[in-house]
Scaffold this active site. Sequence first.
Site, mmCIF file in Angstrom:
data_model
loop_
_atom_site.group_PDB
_atom_site.id
_atom_site.type_symbol
_atom_site.label_atom_id
_atom_site.label_comp_id
_atom_site.label_asym_id
_atom_site.label_seq_id
_atom_site.Cartn_x
_atom_site.Cartn_y
_atom_site.Cartn_z
ATOM 1 N N ASP A 90 -9.207 3.671 -1.762
ATOM 2 C CA ASP A 90 -10.053 4.146 -0.664
ATOM 3 C C ASP A 90 -11.376 4.707 -1.174
ATOM 4 O OD1 ASP A 90 -7.934 3.413 0.908
ATOM 5 O OD2 ASP A 90 -7.124 5.438 1.086
ATOM 6 N N ASP A 134 0.859 -1.192 0.000
ATOM 7 C CA ASP A 134 0.000 0.000 0.000
ATOM 8 C C ASP A 134 0.894 1.240 0.000
ATOM 9 O OD1 ASP A 134 -2.244 1.610 0.121
ATOM 10 O OD2 ASP A 134 -2.913 0.892 2.074
ATOM 11 N N GLU A 142 2.261 4.903 -4.275
ATOM 12 C CA GLU A 142 2.157 5.805 -5.434
ATOM 13 C C GLU A 142 3.478 6.509 -5.786
ATOM 14 O OE1 GLU A 142 -1.363 4.477 -3.986
ATOM 15 O OE2 GLU A 142 -0.090 5.817 -2.823
#
Length: 871
Positions: A541, A463, A466
């Site tokens: 999310d 996670d 990015e």
Amino acid sequence: MRLSGPKGMEPMQTAEATATNAPERLKNVPPERIIIAALVALCLSPAIAPAAPPDKPTDYPPGWHIVGDLGTPVWNKKSLVYHGPRGALAVTPLSADIIRVRFSPTKEFGRDHSYAVISRHFGPVNATAHVAPDTSIITTASLKVIVRQSPLWISFINANGKILDADDPRFGAAISGGGAFRVAKQLWNDEHVYGLGEKNGALDKRGRALGGYDYVMWNSDVYGYDASTDPMYVSVPFYLVVRHGIAYGIFLDNTWRGFFDIGHQQPGILNFGAAGGELDYYFIYGPNPKQVIERYTDLTGRMPLPPLWSLGFNQSRYSYYPEARVRLLADTFRMKRIPADAIWLDIHYQKNFKPFTWDTARFPHPKKMLADLRKQGFRVVTIVDPHPKVEKGYAPYDEGIAGNYFVKNPDGSAYEAPVWPAEAAHNPGPSVFPDFSDPAARKWWGSLYANFLDAGVAGIWNDMDEPAIFDSPTGTMPLDTVFDNEGRPATSRQIHNVYGQLMSRATFEGLSRLRPNRRPFVLTRASFAGGQRYAAVWTGDNSSDWSSLRQSITTLLGFGLSGFPFVGSDIGGFIGAPDGELYARWLEAGVFYPFMRAHSTFGSPDKEPWSFGPRVELINKKTIELRYELLPEIYNVMHQAAVTGLPALRPLFLEFPADNTVSGTSDEFMFGDDLLVSPVLQQGETIHNAYLPAGDWFDYRTGRKFQGGKTSSIPVTLQTIPMFVRAGAFIFRQPVIQFTGQMPGNPLRVLIAPSTNSAGSFYEDDGESLDYRAGKFMSRLFHQIRNPKCMTIEISAPTGSYRPAPRELALETWMRQKPRAISVQIGNAAPVSLPEQSGAQTASSDWKFSDGLLTIETPDPFLPAKFVVLQ
């Protein structure tokens, strides 16, 4: 494919027709020159011109220049190569259907390197070229490529002379002094554009009333996004165009910040480009849209076959802790007999949110806990983020500093920034970030998973990759941070979009080295084209609302069209609190997400299947049981995805490209070739409208026959999932189990939808190891032939050396009347009549007929078999 303009315009001719009808004075001109002139004329025709075009190409913003002055090309038997004062261009046919276009603003090309493309070698091409100073033609068995060098203008025509794609002659390709580039492609009004990875909005990127979309490729942490949010977590610069059932795709192999404008700012023009790097794109011809996806994944790789357990139901939240709560969760699933295979641990299992640690106050005996859960049939997946804390004495930090493995500032120091370790309740501090573009750093990071695997962790969840940064106006690293870039240092401008893909690569390859014969399972939030080789992806999310449920399907369909078959969305929504109806409907749609996981944010109400009252709990239980009933089919379809690159979750147009009714449909979908699902996506709906394409369809539960080519209205309750089986389909099922470890020895049930003649294949292996690569699998072909008097079902001899545990085989099919007699022939043995089942019947093989469903039951022989049903 005929070219048609707006209403009132006559259909335009093909290039060949225009050349054939040339005036007499042109009869001695080479046909290639006539075709070129015809193409230019066609592409300049007002019938397809963009609305309100600029007066001339120089209307680009200051600093932009049209690409041209490339000089006379050379055909070196592989590529058409230009070297001119304005740059270098190579147009290369990699196969009859794939053309690479590569332009560098310098006189020579740089390193030919890609994080996305794994192969450009597809055997002999046998292409030819007609070379001329102004315009040249490359010809393959499938395509003609027309290249005009000044200004640069490229078009692609198929072997029938139909124009597939062409640069806009007024804009073409342009570069800026700052290193950016852009390409303008023409759009026809009846073209449909799909793909581009994780993008919100409509499935067809032409948008409402051809208003189009303007998308950015820049991986971003977008907490609580909605249907208008862009960019998202994943960048895939690949789009698919379908017109009149004929398809092609374009993949821009560039990791810099990019953009794709699909007729939004300039109607009739598709613009794409990037802030830097080379213009390097691949034109991929079908003509069928499935063939485009298969060829795109020939280039960028395919999803590895996942472990079977990862296709079961996954339960997660931010966060399950302490250990007692995790154990209670597992016990509750088993006590309520709601199937599940995996429990996920978010960051609170870690000590002060530091990767590769356990909080021993919350989880004092992780190895024993994981072993006990495994005995209950649960795997455990742990989150690992890419931000080791700056802390001497903490092994990942010390080793990373010693090995020079972290992302750097321009001055060469390790870049530090706040992420989750800075939010820890005790001893908070900043983090450093592994440079996953350095092969040595990837190998080191992959080795850190050893302790987790030794403890019994089954999968890894990457996670925040990015990469996400706290307390930053951009939410990510500064653009001038420095990366190794596999030996050619580069800044974040070039590496940002591929950071998540490279992290999942490091994880996947590390798990593979540590357990060489076990299939790795990795989930990632961020990725880039080609990332399907390393990890499943989920959509981040999202929110607990009906709009997010509907958007999840559209986004996942777009992912699948972009080479990512193993995808899912947080069921119930990550943020917020769904009511029982929304959760139940989301779970029903989620049965067909390739990756099925429920998840929720910190502090949110419970979102387990039993959290919404007894009535909804029972519905949710039945829904998850359907997932497990269909697991043989799901695994079969995922194997197809691993082999071909085709998505498991498919938009209807992929199966029915000639049906204009479904060109933009995203509230229905196919799972594999044969299951059409029309989930209920509107609150309070009691009558559901489902469109079925042409052909016969059968209700999955009742066998009711529907005629396709029209919309049917179906009464629905909260527990209804409108599902339809395509005529001729073979759907592979099993009795309900509690976890995938219970599959061996359970009966295989094959639902056969009536057809005069059809076939289907079924694949099996051990679901865990890589032995299938050495031939340890079993694949069989099932075939039916029907006429009014007789039905024959044949099962081929198995291929591959794997054989499942002994089990029963049940063949199920809908029939209008009870059969007169049934016989079976196994291998070379003589045919044997099967008795009808009765209360006292004890035969190992028999049949029964009830409510229009015929069921033939026999031990699965794993041999050729033929069943004859007399009617």
